[in-house]
Design a protein around this motif. Structure first.
Motif, PDB file in Angstrom:
ATOM      1  N   LEU A  22      40.021  31.103  36.706  1.00 25.76           N
ATOM      2  CA  LEU A  22      39.749  31.854  37.931  1.00 25.76           C
ATOM      3  C   LEU A  22      38.881  33.086  37.675  1.00 25.76           C
ATOM      4  CD1 LEU A  22      43.191  31.883  39.824  1.00 25.76           C
ATOM      5  CD2 LEU A  22      41.105  30.673  40.490  1.00 25.76           C
ATOM      6  N   TYR A  23      39.136  33.809  36.569  1.00 30.20           N
ATOM      7  CA  TYR A  23      38.505  35.122  36.391  1.00 30.20           C
ATOM      8  C   TYR A  23      37.691  35.288  35.111  1.00 30.20           C
ATOM      9  CZ  TYR A  23      41.688  36.401  40.169  1.00 30.20           C
ATOM     10  OH  TYR A  23      42.358  36.457  41.370  1.00 30.20           O
ATOM     11  N   GLY A  24      37.732  34.322  34.213  1.00 32.28           N
ATOM     12  CA  GLY A  24      37.065  34.503  32.943  1.00 32.28           C
ATOM     13  C   GLY A  24      37.952  35.276  31.975  1.00 32.28           C
ATOM     14  N   SER A  25      37.428  35.546  30.794  1.00 28.51           N
ATOM     15  CA  SER A  25      38.220  36.149  29.731  1.00 28.51           C
ATOM     16  C   SER A  25      37.928  37.634  29.566  1.00 28.51           C
ATOM     17  CB  SER A  25      37.941  35.424  28.408  1.00 28.51           C
ATOM     18  OG  SER A  25      38.619  36.043  27.342  1.00 28.51           O
ATOM     19  N   VAL A  37      44.142  39.307  28.966  1.00 28.21           N
ATOM     20  CA  VAL A  37      43.427  38.040  28.801  1.00 28.21           C
ATOM     21  C   VAL A  37      42.343  37.833  29.864  1.00 28.21           C
ATOM     22  CG1 VAL A  37      45.401  36.967  27.679  1.00 28.21           C
ATOM     23  CG2 VAL A  37      45.135  36.737  30.158  1.00 28.21           C
ATOM     24  N   THR A  38      42.169  38.784  30.782  1.00 23.81           N
ATOM     25  CA  THR A  38      41.153  38.676  31.835  1.00 23.81           C
ATOM     26  C   THR A  38      40.379  39.991  31.939  1.00 23.81           C
ATOM     27  OG1 THR A  38      42.533  39.557  33.637  1.00 23.81           O
ATOM     28  CG2 THR A  38      42.716  37.179  33.154  1.00 23.81           C
ATOM     29  N   PRO A  39      39.287  40.019  32.699  1.00 25.25           N
ATOM     30  CA  PRO A  39      38.559  41.278  32.913  1.00 25.25           C
ATOM     31  C   PRO A  39      39.242  42.184  33.930  1.00 25.25           C
ATOM     32  CG  PRO A  39      37.135  39.338  33.210  1.00 25.25           C
ATOM     33  CD  PRO A  39      38.548  38.858  33.230  1.00 25.25           C
ATOM     34  N   LEU A  40      40.349  41.759  34.511  1.00 23.99           N
ATOM     35  CA  LEU A  40      41.017  42.533  35.554  1.00 23.99           C
ATOM     36  C   LEU A  40      41.760  43.740  34.983  1.00 23.99           C
ATOM     37  CD1 LEU A  40      42.583  39.583  37.606  1.00 23.99           C
ATOM     38  CD2 LEU A  40      40.533  40.891  38.192  1.00 23.99           C
ATOM     39  N   ALA A  70      54.012  44.546  32.747  1.00 21.02           N
ATOM     40  CA  ALA A  70      53.827  43.218  33.339  1.00 21.02           C
ATOM     41  C   ALA A  70      52.378  42.983  33.732  1.00 21.02           C
ATOM     42  CB  ALA A  70      54.741  43.067  34.557  1.00 21.02           C
ATOM     43  N   PHE A  71      51.738  43.992  34.312  1.00 20.45           N
ATOM     44  CA  PHE A  71      50.330  43.851  34.676  1.00 20.45           C
ATOM     45  C   PHE A  71      49.456  43.712  33.429  1.00 20.45           C
ATOM     46  CE2 PHE A  71      51.475  45.741  38.887  1.00 20.45           C
ATOM     47  CZ  PHE A  71      50.870  44.769  39.684  1.00 20.45           C
ATOM     48  N   GLU A  72      49.825  44.416  32.358  1.00 15.13           N
ATOM     49  CA  GLU A  72      49.023  44.347  31.135  1.00 15.13           C
ATOM     50  C   GLU A  72      49.027  42.956  30.519  1.00 15.13           C
ATOM     51  OE1 GLU A  72      50.277  47.405  28.450  1.00 15.13           O
ATOM     52  OE2 GLU A  72      48.895  48.866  29.314  1.00 15.13           O
TER      53      GLU A  72
END
Length: 366
Positions: free
Chosen positions: A319-322, A197-200, A190-192
């Motif tokens: 919010l976070y970029g790609s 799609v984000t740098p997180l 789920a986190f993946e």
């Protein structure tokens, strides 16, 4: 100062709550018939069909509490009689607008059918403001510039997000829940969905009280002012950054392998589908009026929905970029599951797969 106090309060709540042993089942057929309910806790609303302004009908008081819970009636509203007043009519119209229904202001069949669906416990309207239905221009931020669409994603008030210097977020599970590796693996996937799609990035830690994101399964009134209501009804709720609390209703019949091909779908809720939605809240996304979007507030029992829609991706990337490796269709290492297909492989991913492989090699050598 007020924000610090609120964060401190929620930190205390997260420590004092009493997690429960949740109901996890590998598939629908493994759910005992004795715990399968006849319907949703909100099914009684069906008797209100045809009610409109000026009508008095038993059960409207409970419906008013439903609408207040999800933000359609102001928190100061206190007329919980069975009278269909102008405030309830306005609430019904706003609900219909958010969920792409005809704005009749009447409790017609399509509206009632939607109201009784299981859903996220987060409100659709916060402080009197809803952006679920607001269409932004097609120039809204997106990593995939070839897609032109009207966006309906939303944020919490004041657009809270995790700070830029904190691109790696830690998460932990309430120790009392004693979750299995299978359940924990579902959260890895789920986190993946969001890290693709984000740098997180997201890393599990065993230090529950110090984790950025704290996850637990609870029942009934669990101390945060948003009690759960048993099987179906509200499924889970999450708090925006930087609070980081994610609570699931432990009384739901959570299905862990996404297999809804056999048996009756009644009461079965796909854990990964709900987890992906609630993680969106943890990162700062509100609800969307796009039915295909992960951040759409409702999900029917027996449905698997884990794939981020373009509306979700545009919102989280604003919010976070790609993610630098994201090309608009998923990363090359772990492609996004094609829409409409079920991800039932259950295969370990990334770091988990590496650890699993090393452990297997070690056992072989021994």
């Amino acid at each position: 100062m007020k924000l610090v106090a609120v964060i401190f309060l929620f930190s205390l709540i997260s420590v004092d709550l009493n997690p429960v042993s949740a109901n996890f089942f590998p598939n629908i057929s493994s759910i005992p018939a004795s715990i399968i309910p006849n319907g949703s806790v909100w099914d009684a609303f069906g008797a209100l069909h045809g009610c409109r302004r000026g009508v008095k009908s038993q059960g409207l008081a409970s419906l008013k509490k439903y609408f207040q819970l999800f933000g359609y009636l102001n928190t100061s509203y206190d007329d919980f009689s069975d009278d269909f007043d102008e405030f309830l009519e306005s609430a019904v119209k706003n609900y219909q607008l958010n969920f792409n229904l005809n704005q009749t202001g009447e409790l017609d069949a399509p509206t009632l059918k939607h109201i009784v669906l299981p859903r996220c416990g987060n409100a659709d309207i916060v402080n009197g403001s809803s952006t679920m239905r607001s269409g932004k221009s097609s120039s809204a931020y997106s990593a995939n510039s070839t897609i032109h669409t009207v966006a309906h994603y939303s944020f919490f008030p004041n657009r809270p997000r995790w700070p830029a210097e904190k691109s790696q977020l830690t998460y932990a599970f309430a120790p009392e829940n004693q979750l299995s590796d299978v359940v924990r693996g579902i959260f890895v996937k789920a986190f993946e969905r969001w890290s693709e799609v984000t740098p997180l990035t997201f890393v599990e830690t065993t230090t529950f009280n110090r984790a950025d994101l704290r996850i637990g399964f609870f029942s009934g009134d669990h101390g945060d002012g948003e009690p759960f209501d048993g099987v179906l009804g509200t499924l889970a709720h999450a708090f925006s950054p930087p609070v980081g609390l994610l609570h699931f209703d432990g009384e739901e019949n959570w299905v862990t392998d996404g297999n809804f091909l056999n048996g009756s779908p009644m009461s079965a809720v796909d854990l990964e589908s709900v987890a992906v939605h609630e993680i969106g809240h943890l990162l700062g996304l509100g609800h969307s009026s796009v039915e295909d979007a992960i951040m759409y507030p409702t999900i029917s029992s027996g449905i698997r929905k884990v794939e981020l829609a373009n509306d979700d991706i545009m919102g989280i990337q604003e919010l976070y970029g790609s993610n630098p490796n994201y090309n608009g269709s998923g990363s090359t290492l772990n492609p996004l599951t094609p829409r409409g297909e079920r991800d039932t492989s259950g295969a370990p991913t990334h770091g988990f797969a590496l650890v699993f492989g090393l452990l297997s090699l070690l056992l072989f050598l021994v």
